[in-house]
Write a protein that holds these residues in place. Structure first.
Motif, PDB file in Angstrom:
ATOM      1  N   VAL A 781       0.859  -1.179   0.000  1.00  0.00           N
ATOM      2  CA  VAL A 781       0.000   0.000   0.000  1.00  0.00           C
ATOM      3  C   VAL A 781       0.900   1.236   0.000  1.00  0.00           C
ATOM      4  CG1 VAL A 781      -1.762   1.231   1.303  1.00  0.00           C
ATOM      5  CG2 VAL A 781      -1.688  -1.246   1.359  1.00  0.00           C
ATOM      6  N   ILE A 782       0.549   2.223  -0.824  1.00  0.00           N
ATOM      7  CA  ILE A 782       1.355   3.453  -0.818  1.00  0.00           C
ATOM      8  C   ILE A 782       0.530   4.522  -0.099  1.00  0.00           C
ATOM      9  CG2 ILE A 782       2.736   5.021  -2.229  1.00  0.00           C
ATOM     10  CD1 ILE A 782       2.099   3.180  -4.622  1.00  0.00           C
ATOM     11  N   GLN A 783       1.118   5.170   0.871  1.00  0.00           N
ATOM     12  CA  GLN A 783       0.360   6.190   1.594  1.00  0.00           C
ATOM     13  C   GLN A 783       1.170   7.477   1.687  1.00  0.00           C
ATOM     14  OE1 GLN A 783      -0.426   3.552   4.910  1.00  0.00           O
ATOM     15  NE2 GLN A 783      -2.624   3.742   4.541  1.00  0.00           N
ATOM     16  N   ASN A 784       1.086   8.255   0.659  1.00  0.00           N
ATOM     17  CA  ASN A 784       1.675   9.583   0.740  1.00  0.00           C
ATOM     18  C   ASN A 784       0.876  10.537  -0.148  1.00  0.00           C
ATOM     19  OD1 ASN A 784       2.680   9.455  -1.942  1.00  0.00           O
ATOM     20  ND2 ASN A 784       4.469   8.356  -1.230  1.00  0.00           N
ATOM     21  N   TRP A 785       1.178  11.804  -0.008  1.00  0.00           N
ATOM     22  CA  TRP A 785       0.365  12.829  -0.671  1.00  0.00           C
ATOM     23  C   TRP A 785       0.416  12.696  -2.183  1.00  0.00           C
ATOM     24  CZ3 TRP A 785      -3.117  16.318   1.012  1.00  0.00           C
ATOM     25  CH2 TRP A 785      -3.444  17.379   0.186  1.00  0.00           C
ATOM     26  N   THR A 786       1.607  12.488  -2.723  1.00  0.00           N
ATOM     27  CA  THR A 786       1.720  12.445  -4.186  1.00  0.00           C
ATOM     28  C   THR A 786       0.926  11.272  -4.743  1.00  0.00           C
ATOM     29  OG1 THR A 786       3.826  11.360  -3.854  1.00  0.00           O
ATOM     30  CG2 THR A 786       3.919  13.638  -4.465  1.00  0.00           C
ATOM     31  N   ASN A 787       0.964  10.148  -4.040  1.00  0.00           N
ATOM     32  CA  ASN A 787       0.189   8.991  -4.484  1.00  0.00           C
ATOM     33  C   ASN A 787      -1.311   9.288  -4.404  1.00  0.00           C
ATOM     34  OD1 ASN A 787      -0.104   6.002  -5.019  1.00  0.00           O
ATOM     35  ND2 ASN A 787      -1.206   6.227  -3.088  1.00  0.00           N
ATOM     36  N   ALA A 788      -1.713   9.976  -3.325  1.00  0.00           N
ATOM     37  CA  ALA A 788      -3.130  10.306  -3.146  1.00  0.00           C
ATOM     38  C   ALA A 788      -3.614  11.167  -4.316  1.00  0.00           C
ATOM     39  CB  ALA A 788      -3.342  11.033  -1.828  1.00  0.00           C
ATOM     40  N   ILE A 789      -2.774  12.099  -4.726  1.00  0.00           N
ATOM     41  CA  ILE A 789      -3.146  12.979  -5.843  1.00  0.00           C
ATOM     42  C   ILE A 789      -3.302  12.139  -7.119  1.00  0.00           C
ATOM     43  CG2 ILE A 789      -2.338  14.929  -7.274  1.00  0.00           C
ATOM     44  CD1 ILE A 789      -2.920  15.853  -4.486  1.00  0.00           C
ATOM     45  N   ASP A 790      -2.317  11.276  -7.368  1.00  0.00           N
ATOM     46  CA  ASP A 790      -2.363  10.450  -8.581  1.00  0.00           C
ATOM     47  C   ASP A 790      -3.616   9.576  -8.590  1.00  0.00           C
ATOM     48  OD1 ASP A 790       0.015  11.530  -9.257  1.00  0.00           O
ATOM     49  OD2 ASP A 790       1.242   9.792  -8.749  1.00  0.00           O
ATOM     50  N   GLN A 791      -3.878   8.921  -7.453  1.00  0.00           N
ATOM     51  CA  GLN A 791      -5.025   8.002  -7.415  1.00  0.00           C
ATOM     52  C   GLN A 791      -6.352   8.776  -7.467  1.00  0.00           C
ATOM     53  OE1 GLN A 791      -4.828   5.227  -4.185  1.00  0.00           O
ATOM     54  NE2 GLN A 791      -3.151   4.096  -5.144  1.00  0.00           N
ATOM     55  N   GLY A 792      -6.403   9.921  -6.791  1.00  0.00           N
ATOM     56  CA  GLY A 792      -7.623  10.736  -6.801  1.00  0.00           C
ATOM     57  C   GLY A 792      -7.983  11.121  -8.228  1.00  0.00           C
TER      58      GLY A 792
END
Ligand SMILES: Cc1cc2nc3c(=O)[nH]c(=O)nc-3n(C[C@H](O)[C@H](O)[C@H](O)COP(=O)(O)O)c2cc1C
Length: 894
Positions: A781-792
């Motif tokens: 699982v990746i949990q960081n802001w940049t990943n959240a932006i990409d997935q969002g």
């Protein structure tokens, strides 16, 4: 040769410095009407002798010092230690000569940067050194010397030395003044005029030397507040035996940061009145909408100090200068040089001026503004000779544009700033004007611009922190999708907001409802720790990621402070706590994020001083608690925080607490900090940086429970009692994120460590998507802001029916900027070197303080670490993504 006498401060401490009564300019920039002194102090213990500071390396001062040392130190004794609290050559210039000529066995004590400086000042490293830190003690026999690291007072190398038996504090520049003082002590200055002059010189010295470092002045004052001090031995001006409290109070007063106001200051000069005409019209344009007040100063009429004061408190700074002999005029240069990145970075600025034929003046000032890291959103406005009616109209428009930018309106980036920077799209050196997406590796912000952004609008990181993501082809403006139903997004963090934005990129018709579980407007989570140290950030528009204006313009309904307690899958409804009406959806995006994992047996919410660092409410509560503790604490007691977690968040929190004046114990279960981002050697290097900043590291230990007293935690206990306990006033835990998947589990979505989704971010139930910290798209699982932006983004696009959007895992880079140091890491850093297919390339550029390590598996670069040069980090990121071979990498980096 004239002989000089040492002056006794204590039985065993003597002033052995030099007087320089005739000096009139110091360091080129300081006026010294009262001359100065170079103070050095000889301390004789029963067993060892130390010399604190030396003098400027000029024969007359060096001879004074030698003569004074000889007047007191018996011939059979030698100096064992040279202590350098700071290495500017006026204090250290004479050291190497003295060491070589008379005391070759002496060891030099200083901070690591100080020792490095000395090597470069002496152009030699043939001397023994002892690196000082807050735990070092030097016993001279009956006299003990302790060291207090005090960076930027006045250089990064600075520290104080304290002798507890004598209650004497040696501060180098701190509390000093350029004031020649043959009496040596301030209590022996009796003439009222001299006393007045000394205070004037002290204030001037403070403003010039410490003005840019006010934050550090406060830290320095905090670090000595518990010390009993009878004498302050500073290195310029008198030794202080009286008024010590007054000095401390004045320093505290002078170091108060001024509040930056939403106002614009225009400062200009004008020989024939043409630039002045421009200034008047620009002011008129700025005042058109009557929203931001404008102050205007003609530098030939106004007092410079008054203008500087106005500039220091202004969010918008505008200069006007004609061009004279290819340059801007000195009064404007004076102001431009006053600006610095520490104090003024991120403020809005612009420059204008009338010229005759070449017009370099405004352009040169414009460059300076960027050097000082101010925003320069509009091109300099230059008009040949006398402005015409039309020119004055242009001036009005230019001023008005500046105001609108300050108010947050978006404009095309300046196209005169084509920086030549090697990027993946311009490796051949050809720059183009195609808009591109740039990602800030510090906070994850995505900025669209043709060229690398100068500064991150969110976190303030410089151009070096930006990574090119991709070009945006203007010609292929994507088509609108036909979806017309309702999309509900649960969660207004990075993923939720990006989902909403990407929905509107491709679909203007559907209904969008965003449910925000927090009471605050959506904000940049990565800036939370910065907001802890500097709560003024909370008033800045930049902190918030989703404005009401965007919501209005894009027809997005936001519900704040609403908690979703259930989802009816069959009927497609969302149920909200304490609200009768359910919200219907056709598509649902779950972006509920995660929570900080709590390592204690007890629940943190039962205690008023135990916090995670996950939400804005955590930050406001921590800040309130710190303020309360500061008010109620016993005098002379330093507040102590225990931060659990030696990862990125824990270290950032520790920095913020240090800035707030607390002592910090940082606890990490692994035997080293940043275990995921760094290898053993890199961790050791960074640990050193943290300990130098006064953080006590407790590594390889795991916390067990809180020690409690009523509703307060008074400390922390450890497993196996190793160590037994840590006492503290505040506990912060920052040891990783647990995906918030309770809603998903309740409605039967497939979950593991997160809600399981495919590469379109769709969950196991059709029309329900998940993204960000709560989602699991492959392992780990990746949990960081940049990943959240990409997935969002992918979740938003998928929900409106875009079929070619797919989430791709990339080697996520991590970047950390704390205590003026940067760490960059990309890829999976091998935990040990046991894999036979692993090879490592490393480079420790001592000269440039850069640490670079690259990891290869089967000849392919898979990961890399850079400490000290983020720009290099981006090249490493490129090379990892390009799967460079060992040989290719050597060619690129070595
Ligand atoms: C001594 C002198 C030197 C000048 N040198 C330059 C120059 O190098 N390049 C240029 O563009 N203009 C030059 N100028 C022209 C001025 O910039 C121009 O007259 C301008 O309109 C003055 O604006 P002001 O009335 O606001 O001072 C020079 C003017 C003077 C008097």
């Amino acid at each position: 040769m004239t002989t000089y006498k040492a002056e006794k401060i204590y039985e065993n401490v003597h002033w052995v410095g030099a007087l320089d009564p005739d000096l009139r300019v110091f360091d080129i920039v300081m006026f010294t009407p009262y001359g100065t002194t170079y103070n050095a102090f000889l301390i004789e213990g029963k067993e060892k002798v130390a010399l604190i500071e030396t003098v400027k390396n000029k024969k007359e001062f060096y001879d004074q010092m030698i003569s004074r040392i000889d007047s007191v130190l018996s011939k059979d004794k030698k100096i064992d230690y040279f202590i350098h609290n700071h290495t500017e050559p006026d204090h250290s210039g004479g050291s190497y000569k003295l060491l070589k000529e008379r005391y070759p066995e002496a060891k030099i004590i200083g901070t690591l940067p100080a020792l490095n400086n000395l090597k470069n000042i002496a152009n030699s490293n043939d001397f023994e050194t002892i690196e000082a830190n807050n735990d070092l003690k030097i016993d001279l026999g009956g006299l003990t010397l302790n060291f207090i690291i005090a960076p930027f007072l006045h250089w990064p190398d600075s520290m104080f030395t304290y002798c507890s038996e004598l209650k004497a504090l040696f501060t180098c520049d701190f509390f000093g003044a350029h004031f020649n003082c043959p009496q040596v002590f301030n209590d022996l200055i009796n003439n009222p005029k001299d006393i007045d002059n000394l205070w004037e010189a002290t204030k001037y010295y403070f403003d010039t030397i410490f003005g840019p470092f006010k934050k550090y002045v406060n830290q320095g004052l905090d670090s000595i507040q518990n010390l009993e001090i009878q004498t302050i031995c500073c290195s310029h001006g008198p030794v202080l035996r009286k008024d010590i409290e007054k000095y401390k109070n004045l320093y505290r007063e002078w170091a108060k940061e001024k509040n930056v106001e939403k106002k614009i200051v225009i400062a200009y000069v004008s020989a024939y009145g043409y630039t002045e005409e421009m200034a008047n019209s620009i002011k008129k344009g700025m005042e058109k909408s009557n929203e931001i007040p404008v102050e205007m100063y003609d530098l030939l009429k106004e007092d410079k100090a008054k203008v500087i004061e106005a500039i220091d408190t202004a969010e918008g700074i505008v200069f006007g200068t004609p061009t004279i002999i290819s340059e801007a005029l000195p009064p404007i240069w004076d102001l431009a040089l006053h600006l610095n990145a520490t104090t003024h970075s991120g403020r809005y600025s612009a420059v204008f001026g009338s010229y005759g034929w070449s017009g370099e003046g405004p352009l040169n000032i414009d460059q300076r503004l960027r050097q000082a890291r101010l925003e320069t959103p509009i091109e300099p406005l230059r008009i040949m000779f006398k402005p015409s009616e039309k020119d004055l109209e242009d001036c009005e428009n230019w001023g008005n544009k500046f105001v609108r930018i300050m108010k947050g309106e978006k404009f095309e980036p300046r196209n005169d700033l084509n920086r030549k920077r090697r990027t993946r799209s311009s490796r051949n050196g050809i720059l183009d004007n195609t808009p591109k997406r740039w990602k800030c590796l510090v906070c994850g912000e995505i900025v669209i611009s043709a060229n690398v952004p100068e500064i991150c609008p969110v976190c303030g990181a410089g151009a070096e922190a930006f990574m090119l993501l991709d070009d945006i082809k203007e010609t292929t403006k994507p088509e609108e999708t036909s979806f017309e139903g309702t999309i509900v997004v649960i969660g207004a963090g990075g993923a939720g907001i990006e989902a909403v934005k990407s929905i509107r990129e491709r679909n203007k018709k559907c209904k969008v409802i965003l449910i925000n579980g927090e009471e605050f407007k959506p904000y940049y989570r990565p800036s939370l720790t910065r907001a802890l140290a500097d709560t003024s950030l909370l008033d800045s528009e930049k902190f918030y990621i989703f404005t009401d204006k965007f919501a209005d313009e894009n027809n997005v309904q936001i519900l704040h402070n609403k908690i979703v307690i259930d989802i009816e899958v069959e009927n497609k409804n969302v149920v909200i706590k304490d609200q009768k009406e359910k919200i219907h959806f056709d598509k649902l995006i779950i972006a509920t994020g995660g929570n900080n994992f709590c390592p204690f047996k007890q629940k943190p919410e039962d205690f008023s001083n135990v916090f995670g660092v996950r939400k804005l409410s955590d930050v406001t509560m921590i800040k309130q608690e710190v303020d309360k503790l500061k008010k109620t604490k016993e005098e002379n007691k330093k507040l102590q925080a225990c931060v659990i977690g030696g990862g990125l968040l824990g270290i950032e929190a520790a920095e913020a607490l240090i800035e707030l004046g607390l002592g910090v114990d940082l606890v990490e279960v692994m035997p080293r900090i940043l275990p995921r981002q760094l290898d053993q050697e890199g961790s050791l290097l960074f640990q050193k940086i943290l300990t130098e900043k006064g953080i006590r590291l407790l590594l390889g230990v795991s916390v067990n429970e809180l020690i409690v007293d009523g509703d307060r935690a008074t400390g922390v206990l450890f497993k196996d009692s190793k160590p037994e306990k840590v006492s503290c006033d505040l506990v912060i835990f920052a040891i990783g994120v647990r995906a918030e998947i309770s809603l998903g589990m309740k409605i039967g979505l497939k979950t593991n460590r997160g809600i399981i989704v495919d590469t379109k971010m769709e969950s196991s139930i059709k029309d329900i998507y998940a993204c960000g910290d709560c989602a699991e798209c492959g392992s780990p699982v990746i949990q960081n802001w940049t990943n959240a932006i990409d997935q969002g983004r992918i979740a938003g696009l998928s929900s409106v029916g875009v079929t070619d959007a797919e989430f791709k895992r990339v080697a996520t880079p991590y970047a950390l900027f704390v205590f003026n140091s940067s760490v960059f890491s990309v890829g999976l850093i091998p935990s040990d070197n046991s894999d036979p297919s692993l090879s490592i390339l490393s480079l420790n550029k001592n000269s440039s303080n850069v640490y670079l390590k690259l990891f290869f598996i089967n000849d392919i670069l898979i990961a890399g670490i850079v400490i000290g040069d983020t720009a290099l980090g981006i090249q490493v990121q490129d090379a990892v993504e390009a799967k460079s071979t060992y040989q290719e990498t050597i060619e690129q980096f070595f």
